[in-house]
Motif scaffolding. Structure first.
Motif, PDB file in Angstrom:
ATOM      1  N   ASN A   1       5.152  46.200  37.282  1.00  0.00           N
ATOM      2  CA  ASN A   1       6.335  47.010  37.013  1.00  0.00           C
ATOM      3  C   ASN A   1       7.429  46.744  38.050  1.00  0.00           C
ATOM      4  OD1 ASN A   1       7.322  48.918  35.098  1.00  0.00           O
ATOM      5  ND2 ASN A   1       7.246  50.495  36.664  1.00  0.00           N
TER       6      ASN A   1
ATOM      7  N   VAL B   1      -1.006  50.320  28.803  1.00  0.00           N
ATOM      8  CA  VAL B   1      -1.961  49.465  29.507  1.00  0.00           C
ATOM      9  C   VAL B   1      -3.242  50.227  29.847  1.00  0.00           C
ATOM     10  CG1 VAL B   1      -2.356  48.230  31.674  1.00  0.00           C
ATOM     11  CG2 VAL B   1      -0.240  47.874  30.415  1.00  0.00           C
TER      12      VAL B   1
ATOM     13  N   LEU C   1      -0.825  47.160  38.099  1.00  0.00           N
ATOM     14  CA  LEU C   1       0.160  47.792  37.223  1.00  0.00           C
ATOM     15  C   LEU C   1       1.459  48.067  37.966  1.00  0.00           C
ATOM     16  CD1 LEU C   1       0.818  49.027  34.488  1.00  0.00           C
ATOM     17  CD2 LEU C   1      -0.288  51.141  35.240  1.00  0.00           C
TER      18      LEU C   1
ATOM     19  N   LEU D   1      -5.876  42.842  33.660  1.00  0.00           N
ATOM     20  CA  LEU D   1      -5.798  43.498  34.959  1.00  0.00           C
ATOM     21  C   LEU D   1      -7.137  43.397  35.665  1.00  0.00           C
ATOM     22  CD1 LEU D   1      -3.936  46.766  33.867  1.00  0.00           C
ATOM     23  CD2 LEU D   1      -2.966  44.899  35.187  1.00  0.00           C
TER      24      LEU D   1
ATOM     25  N   TYR E   1       1.005  39.945  40.651  1.00  0.00           N
ATOM     26  CA  TYR E   1       1.510  40.712  39.515  1.00  0.00           C
ATOM     27  C   TYR E   1       3.004  41.009  39.628  1.00  0.00           C
ATOM     28  CZ  TYR E   1      -2.955  40.990  37.234  1.00  0.00           C
ATOM     29  OH  TYR E   1      -4.111  40.641  36.557  1.00  0.00           O
TER      30      TYR E   1
ATOM     31  N   ALA F   1       2.746  52.002  31.471  1.00  0.00           N
ATOM     32  CA  ALA F   1       1.533  52.533  32.082  1.00  0.00           C
ATOM     33  C   ALA F   1       0.613  53.165  31.043  1.00  0.00           C
ATOM     34  CB  ALA F   1       1.896  53.559  33.157  1.00  0.00           C
TER      35      ALA F   1
ATOM     36  N   ALA G   1       3.933  46.054  27.851  1.00  0.00           N
ATOM     37  CA  ALA G   1       2.500  46.320  27.915  1.00  0.00           C
ATOM     38  C   ALA G   1       1.718  45.270  27.140  1.00  0.00           C
ATOM     39  CB  ALA G   1       2.200  47.715  27.370  1.00  0.00           C
TER      40      ALA G   1
END
Length: 329
Positions: A276, A199, A272, A263, A149, A196, A255
């Protein structure tokens, strides 16, 4: 020389357009306990080179597969259909992989729709070509999830010209490095928050207006770049505030991409955070590349400094019109 560098950068953005994530798809739907209808589909149209050539989905060894209907019928992309009978064990705790994915540039979105309606998703790519499904002890190992990710985050920011052009606008707008640091930090904090929230399903907004407003943010930044430095507008006096406000919108754009990827259900916080972190690493690398150009521009004639402003504005207006047109599409 400065103008040439900027023209090349902005021409790349115009060719790239707004980044879209278009992976191949491995879709499994549980039609009966332990029995799955499987669709293995390319992201390229029929007649183009098929990236699925030489790539084969690998299910757990206890699953037995049989072809299901004709290949490619009624679909614009190269598509393969088959049924997998995994018996009472099912797929829970097993591994899905793509044989031949190593060394490929292809991303594969994996989506499993379970018999109870629950959906599990993940992304496979070179170097991360297998996926542990929920049901195994501890789920998929943490480090591969984190690295995968992070890589997706870096890829999204570096292939997302609308976000990069906004960062370029901020770098050119802010006069000194101290204020630039606070401005980029505010932008980062804002889009991390809405990324955040969106998502995790806490904040829900339709994508077309968000994408159109992101393009509008570029128009406004480009307008500020055309104004003389002695004009003490809000963007000049408090650039961190403007960056924070528009960062909230850009986070919703990030997002949307992450929702497309999906995810892993048992590693949501880790994935997540990884995405980021990847976005921030890509953004930081871009800012570092821009700083020498920024220094040269500050010493250049005014007409040279206006080149990026008008280029950013022109691209942003085109993107905004294109995205607004989606409302009536």
């Amino acid at each position: 020389m400065i103008a040439r560098v900027l023209v090349v950068l902005l021409a790349w953005c115009s060719i790239a357009g707004a980044h879209s994530f278009e992976p191949a798809l491995l879709d499994l739907r549980e039609v009966a306990p332990g029995v799955f209808d499987v669709v293995w589909k390319s992201s390229t149209p029929q007649g183009a080179a098929d990236p699925l050539g030489g790539l084969t989905p690998v299910l757990p060894p206890h699953c037995h597969t049989v072809p299901l209907g004709p290949t490619d019928e009624g679909t614009p992309e190269p598509t393969h259909f088959f049924r997998a009978d995994c018996g009472p064990t099912g797929l829970g705790g097993g591994r899905l992989a793509i044989d031949g994915l190593a060394g490929s540039s292809l991303d594969v979105l994996v989506r499993v729709t379970w018999h109870d309606g629950h959906i599990s998703t993940g992304v496979l790519r070179s170097g991360f070509d297998d996926l542990v499904l929920p049901g195994s002890a501890g789920g998929e190992p943490r480090l591969p999830v984190l690295l995968r990710y992070i890589a997706l985050g870096v890829e999204h920011i570096l292939l997302g010209p609308d976000h990069l052009l906004f960062v370029l606008g901020l770098v050119l707008l802010v006069a000194n490095l101290h204020d630039l640091l606070w401005t980029i930090t505010a932008f980062t904090a804002a889009h991390s928050m809405t990324l955040a929230l969106a998502v995790l399903g806490i904040l829900r907004l339709p994508s077309p207006p968000v994408e159109a407003t992101i393009a509008l943010s570029l128009v406004l930044v480009a307008f500020e770049l055309t104004r003389p430095p002695e004009v003490h507008s809000l963007a000049r006096r408090k650039p961190w505030l403007v960056a924070f406000a528009f960062g909230l919108l850009h986070g919703l754009g990030f997002a949307g991409a992450l929702r497309d990827v999906g995810l892993p259900p048992d590693r949501v916080p880790l994935a997540l955070v990884g995405f980021n972190v990847g976005v921030e690493l890509g953004q930081l690398a871009f800012v570092v590349v821009l700083l020498p150009i920024r220094t040269l521009l500050q010493r250049a004639p005014r007409w040279v400094r206006l080149v990026p402003a008008y280029a950013i504005g022109s691209l942003a207006v085109a993107w905004m019109c294109e995205r607004v047109a989606v409302f009536w599409g």
